[in-house]
Structures are given as C-alpha cells and as structure tokens.
Design an enzyme around this catalytic site. Structure first.
Site, PDB file in Angstrom:
ATOM      1  N   GLU A  41      46.963  58.138  23.416  1.00 58.40           N
ATOM      2  CA  GLU A  41      47.079  56.931  22.598  1.00 58.40           C
ATOM      3  C   GLU A  41      47.899  57.245  21.356  1.00 58.40           C
ATOM      4  O   GLU A  41      48.057  58.410  20.977  1.00 58.40           O
ATOM      5  CB  GLU A  41      45.702  56.399  22.200  1.00 58.40           C
ATOM      6  N   HIS A  76      35.991  65.129  12.626  1.00 55.81           N
ATOM      7  CA  HIS A  76      35.879  63.892  13.400  1.00 55.81           C
ATOM      8  C   HIS A  76      34.439  63.350  13.447  1.00 55.81           C
ATOM      9  O   HIS A  76      34.143  62.455  14.237  1.00 55.81           O
ATOM     10  CB  HIS A  76      36.390  64.068  14.831  1.00 55.81           C
ATOM     11  N   ARG A 138      25.346  51.005  22.025  1.00 57.55           N
ATOM     12  CA  ARG A 138      24.045  51.571  21.663  1.00 57.55           C
ATOM     13  C   ARG A 138      23.844  51.431  20.163  1.00 57.55           C
ATOM     14  O   ARG A 138      24.733  50.960  19.448  1.00 57.55           O
ATOM     15  CB  ARG A 138      23.999  53.053  22.046  1.00 57.55           C
TER      16      ARG A 138
END
Length: 230
Positions: A41, A76, A138
């Site tokens: 991406e 991250h 979730r």
C-alpha cells in the site's frame, strides 16, 4: 494481512528494497501469526492516525461515538490516545464519521468496532486528505478513552447487543450521544534493553483517573510473547 500490532511492516523507499522487504515481512508474519500473506500500500509520511468508534446492532442501525487520535506510537504500537481529537475541523470530523457509519451499514455490521484512518494534512483544515486503513471488529484497548469522553459503557453495550437488544432498545440514537469531556490514555511500556523485571509498579489514583491493567505488580516478569504494554 492476518497480523496485528504493527508486526510485519516495512517502509520501502527504493524499488531495489522490495524483494528483501517482502521476504522479511512474510517470514515475520508466518512466525507470529501462522500466515504469510502480505500486501502493498502507499506510504504516507507525517500523518495523523485517527479512528472512529462505532456500535451497530445488526438490524440496520449504526451509531458512532466520535473519534480518537492514536498518532503517538512506539514501534507501531499506540502509546497515547486522545478522545476526541484536538483541533479537528468540524467538516473533517463529519467526513470521517460519515465514512465509518456508511461502511458499517453497508456490511450489516453487528457489535462494537473501530474504523481506522490515516489523515494527511492539518486536522483543522477542511482540505485534509484521508485514507481508510482497516476495521478492527472488536473492542480495542483504547476504547476506555471513548467511554470516558461519552459516558457510554462500550463493553456492556456490545454484550447486550450480542444478547439480542437493538440500539433503540438501549436508547442509543445518534442524537443522544454527546462528547461530555476530553480523555487521555497513557500506556506504560517496558522499553527494549531496560531489563525483563518490573522493579517497581504503583498505579496512579485520584479524581478523574482510571486504571485498566493486566495485573502487573512489582517484580513482575512480562511474557515475551506479547507486546510490553500495560
């Protein structure tokens, strides 16, 4: 593709780096998650990581609980989360919220979830670009800041919906959901190279302070199979 927690991500700045980065990502993904599918991406630099909390009842009804700013990260992993985002332009907010709700409605979503975006440009600008990243189907760790900002118990709501209640049954309409205050979550992380034993651990307390932990204590040794976050 089947991972999480920022694992198996590589920034490729030159075409020659593609083969080695691709192979490295596949090995890490297979080791951590048992699946080695990866994808490419576009990489955006200097962005904000914003996510929208949604709740849907699977009966065609979806509401949002506004957005969170999860830009501050370590390896991250989200470390600081804010709800709502600071200095966000009302039109940009509306665009993000509308995208999240529309996505959930079009897939007949049910339960609590998070729709995540990357925003490029100033949050106080109407011209800021953003792209969809993923849906986390979730309750996420950072749901707590949204609970404090809106006063809505997300975990309880999800359980009631799973038991067959609708948003209407619970009195949750978009017009009834408001931001009542700002909330900030700070996660404690054991930095690499700083030792494996938690020498001292004391939980904060006081007005407006909430602690959600995994049972850490002084002399605790975290499991190396998991990220070193509280």
């Amino acid at each position: 593709a089947y991972g999480g927690g920022g694992r198996g991500m590589r920034i490729v700045r030159e075409l020659s780096q593609v083969p080695s980065s691709f192979d490295s990502c596949q090995r890490e993904a297979l080791t951590a998650f048992g699946r080695d599918e990866v994808f490419l991406e576009e990489f955006w630099e200097n962005t904000k990581h914003l996510e929208v909390q949604i709740i849907a009842d699977g009966q065609g009804n979806v509401v949002h609980l506004y957005e969170r700013d999860c830009t501050v990260q370590h390896r991250h992993q989200k470390v600081i989360e804010l709800a709502p985002a600071r200095n966000i332009h009302p039109q940009l907010r509306e665009r993000l919220l509308d995208c999240a709700v529309t996505l959930a409605m079009n897939c007949n979503y049910k339960g609590a979830g998070t729709v995540e975006f990357l925003v490029r440009g100033d949050l106080d600008s109407t011209d800021a670009d953003f792209v969809f990243m993923e849906v986390n189907p979730r309750v996420q760790v950072e749901h707590t800041v949204t609970e404090e900002a809106t006063g809505i118990d997300i975990v309880q709501t999800q359980l009631l919906i799973a038991g067959g209640r609708s948003l209407e049954d619970l009195g949750l309409t978009q017009d009834s959901i408001h931001l009542r205050q700002h909330s900030l979550q700070a996660r404690i992380t054991m930095m690499p190279g700083k030792g494996e034993i938690l020498d001292l651990y004391e939980e904060p307390a006081g007005d407006g302070v909430r602690c959600d932990t995994a049972g850490w204590y002084t002399n605790f040794k975290p499991n190396q199979m998991y990220d070193p976050l509280v």
